[in-house]
Design a protein around this motif. Structure first.
Motif, PDB file in Angstrom:
ATOM      1  N   ASP A  29     107.950  25.296  67.792  1.00 16.43           N
ATOM      2  CA  ASP A  29     109.214  24.855  68.390  1.00 16.43           C
ATOM      3  C   ASP A  29     109.245  23.352  68.570  1.00 16.43           C
ATOM      4  OD1 ASP A  29     110.222  27.468  68.589  1.00 16.43           O
ATOM      5  OD2 ASP A  29     109.194  27.782  70.500  1.00 16.43           O
ATOM      6  N   VAL A  30     108.126  22.755  68.943  1.00 12.04           N
ATOM      7  CA  VAL A  30     108.056  21.311  69.128  1.00 12.04           C
ATOM      8  C   VAL A  30     108.135  20.599  67.784  1.00 12.04           C
ATOM      9  CG1 VAL A  30     106.588  19.411  69.917  1.00 12.04           C
ATOM     10  CG2 VAL A  30     106.836  21.448  71.313  1.00 12.04           C
ATOM     11  N   VAL A  31     107.468  21.151  66.783  1.00 13.80           N
ATOM     12  CA  VAL A  31     107.502  20.570  65.441  1.00 13.80           C
ATOM     13  C   VAL A  31     108.941  20.517  64.930  1.00 13.80           C
ATOM     14  CG1 VAL A  31     106.825  20.945  63.032  1.00 13.80           C
ATOM     15  CG2 VAL A  31     105.149  21.215  64.851  1.00 13.80           C
ATOM     16  N   ALA A  32     109.717  21.537  65.208  1.00 17.12           N
ATOM     17  CA  ALA A  32     111.115  21.574  64.773  1.00 17.12           C
ATOM     18  C   ALA A  32     111.904  20.406  65.354  1.00 17.12           C
ATOM     19  CB  ALA A  32     111.752  22.895  65.165  1.00 17.12           C
ATOM     20  N   GLY A  33     111.500  19.919  66.514  1.00 23.67           N
ATOM     21  CA  GLY A  33     112.162  18.777  67.141  1.00 23.67           C
ATOM     22  C   GLY A  33     111.570  17.440  66.752  1.00 23.67           C
ATOM     23  N   LEU A  34     110.637  17.459  65.801  1.00 23.34           N
ATOM     24  CA  LEU A  34     109.992  16.245  65.278  1.00 23.34           C
ATOM     25  C   LEU A  34     109.252  15.448  66.352  1.00 23.34           C
ATOM     26  CD1 LEU A  34     112.812  15.062  62.845  1.00 23.34           C
ATOM     27  CD2 LEU A  34     110.809  16.480  62.330  1.00 23.34           C
ATOM     28  N   LYS A  35     108.714  16.146  67.329  1.00 22.44           N
ATOM     29  CA  LYS A  35     107.917  15.502  68.383  1.00 22.44           C
ATOM     30  C   LYS A  35     106.441  15.527  67.990  1.00 22.44           C
ATOM     31  CE  LYS A  35     111.153  15.130  71.623  1.00 22.44           C
ATOM     32  NZ  LYS A  35     111.315  14.224  72.713  1.00 22.44           N
ATOM     33  N   PRO A  36     105.680  14.515  68.383  1.00 22.89           N
ATOM     34  CA  PRO A  36     104.240  14.544  68.106  1.00 22.89           C
ATOM     35  C   PRO A  36     103.544  15.577  68.996  1.00 22.89           C
ATOM     36  CG  PRO A  36     104.808  12.604  69.390  1.00 22.89           C
ATOM     37  CD  PRO A  36     106.095  13.294  69.053  1.00 22.89           C
ATOM     38  N   TYR A  37     102.411  16.071  68.495  1.00 22.50           N
ATOM     39  CA  TYR A  37     101.654  17.044  69.272  1.00 22.50           C
ATOM     40  C   TYR A  37     100.168  16.929  68.973  1.00 22.50           C
ATOM     41  CZ  TYR A  37     101.665  19.888  64.990  1.00 22.50           C
ATOM     42  OH  TYR A  37     101.517  20.350  63.713  1.00 22.50           O
ATOM     43  N   VAL A  38      99.372  17.428  69.907  1.00 23.64           N
ATOM     44  CA  VAL A  38      97.918  17.466  69.794  1.00 23.64           C
ATOM     45  C   VAL A  38      97.504  18.910  70.034  1.00 23.64           C
ATOM     46  CG1 VAL A  38      95.759  16.689  70.828  1.00 23.64           C
ATOM     47  CG2 VAL A  38      97.702  15.124  70.697  1.00 23.64           C
ATOM     48  N   LEU A  39      96.638  19.420  69.179  1.00 21.36           N
ATOM     49  CA  LEU A  39      96.125  20.775  69.361  1.00 21.36           C
ATOM     50  C   LEU A  39      94.680  20.725  69.827  1.00 21.36           C
ATOM     51  CD1 LEU A  39      97.409  22.692  66.205  1.00 21.36           C
ATOM     52  CD2 LEU A  39      98.359  22.670  68.501  1.00 21.36           C
ATOM     53  N   THR A  40      94.358  21.608  70.742  1.00 20.52           N
ATOM     54  CA  THR A  40      92.972  21.735  71.170  1.00 20.52           C
ATOM     55  C   THR A  40      92.265  22.721  70.251  1.00 20.52           C
ATOM     56  OG1 THR A  40      93.526  23.498  72.718  1.00 20.52           O
ATOM     57  CG2 THR A  40      93.527  21.244  73.581  1.00 20.52           C
ATOM     58  N   ASN A  41      91.042  22.442  69.970  1.00 22.03           N
ATOM     59  CA  ASN A  41      90.214  23.300  69.113  1.00 22.03           C
ATOM     60  C   ASN A  41      89.183  23.957  70.027  1.00 22.03           C
ATOM     61  OD1 ASN A  41      88.500  24.421  67.218  1.00 22.03           O
ATOM     62  ND2 ASN A  41      88.239  22.561  66.025  1.00 22.03           N
ATOM     63  N   ALA A  42      89.648  24.946  70.788  1.00 19.10           N
ATOM     64  CA  ALA A  42      88.820  25.566  71.828  1.00 19.10           C
ATOM     65  C   ALA A  42      87.573  26.253  71.276  1.00 19.10           C
ATOM     66  CB  ALA A  42      89.650  26.556  72.634  1.00 19.10           C
ATOM     67  N   ARG A  43      87.634  26.712  70.039  1.00 21.36           N
ATOM     68  CA  ARG A  43      86.473  27.391  69.451  1.00 21.36           C
ATOM     69  C   ARG A  43      85.546  26.398  68.764  1.00 21.36           C
ATOM     70  NH1 ARG A  43      88.587  31.943  65.841  1.00 21.36           N
ATOM     71  NH2 ARG A  43      86.361  32.231  65.548  1.00 21.36           N
ATOM     72  N   ASP A  44      85.903  25.120  68.779  1.00 20.09           N
ATOM     73  CA  ASP A  44      85.096  24.049  68.188  1.00 20.09           C
ATOM     74  C   ASP A  44      84.761  24.325  66.721  1.00 20.09           C
ATOM     75  OD1 ASP A  44      83.970  21.522  68.346  1.00 20.09           O
ATOM     76  OD2 ASP A  44      82.000  22.295  68.924  1.00 20.09           O
ATOM     77  N   LEU A  45      85.775  24.780  65.979  1.00 16.70           N
ATOM     78  CA  LEU A  45      85.599  25.040  64.554  1.00 16.70           C
ATOM     79  C   LEU A  45      85.514  23.726  63.787  1.00 16.70           C
ATOM     80  CD1 LEU A  45      88.338  27.811  64.107  1.00 16.70           C
ATOM     81  CD2 LEU A  45      85.864  28.141  64.241  1.00 16.70           C
ATOM     82  N   PRO A  46      84.846  23.709  62.661  1.00 16.40           N
ATOM     83  CA  PRO A  46      84.891  22.517  61.809  1.00 16.40           C
ATOM     84  C   PRO A  46      86.341  22.233  61.416  1.00 16.40           C
ATOM     85  CG  PRO A  46      83.182  24.027  61.064  1.00 16.40           C
ATOM     86  CD  PRO A  46      83.971  24.750  62.113  1.00 16.40           C
ATOM     87  N   ASP A  47      86.693  20.978  61.223  1.00 17.56           N
ATOM     88  CA  ASP A  47      88.073  20.566  60.979  1.00 17.56           C
ATOM     89  C   ASP A  47      88.733  21.362  59.857  1.00 17.56           C
ATOM     90  OD1 ASP A  47      90.290  18.760  61.588  1.00 17.56           O
ATOM     91  OD2 ASP A  47      89.897  17.935  59.588  1.00 17.56           O
ATOM     92  N   GLU A  48      88.073  21.470  58.723  1.00 18.61           N
ATOM     93  CA  GLU A  48      88.663  22.188  57.578  1.00 18.61           C
ATOM     94  C   GLU A  48      88.932  23.654  57.915  1.00 18.61           C
ATOM     95  OE1 GLU A  48      89.705  20.967  54.639  1.00 18.61           O
ATOM     96  OE2 GLU A  48      89.263  18.972  55.417  1.00 18.61           O
ATOM     97  N   GLU A  49      88.008  24.276  58.607  1.00 23.61           N
ATOM     98  CA  GLU A  49      88.165  25.689  58.982  1.00 23.61           C
ATOM     99  C   GLU A  49      89.297  25.860  59.998  1.00 23.61           C
ATOM    100  OE1 GLU A  49      85.455  29.241  60.920  1.00 23.61           O
ATOM    101  OE2 GLU A  49      84.453  27.537  59.979  1.00 23.61           O
TER     102      GLU A  49
END
Length: 65
Positions: A29-49
């Motif tokens: 929903d935020v992406v649709a409004g062209l707003k910036p966002y940050v996602l948390t990687n709670a499982r600490d997966l490697p970036d590509e995964e």
């Protein structure tokens, strides 16, 4: 006592400058409004995964070491 109507979720999105979130449907929903966002990687997966597992992470920039 509530004296006025509270803002809707989308009104809050419009007032926000950025979203910090876990991986959830709210991000789309935020992406649709062209707003910036940050996602948390709670499982600490490697970036590509992480990006492969969560398509909303595709538009995020990787953190710099």
């Amino acid at each position: 006592m509530i004296l006025r109507q509270l803002p809707t979720l989308y009104e809050c999105f419009n007032q926000a400058d950025i979203l910090v979130s876990d991986v959830s449907s709210v991000v789309a929903d935020v992406v649709a409004g062209l707003k910036p966002y940050v996602l948390t990687n709670a499982r600490d997966l490697p970036d590509e995964e992480f990006r492969a597992a969560y398509t909303t992470a595709g538009a995020c920039q990787s953190p710099r070491p």
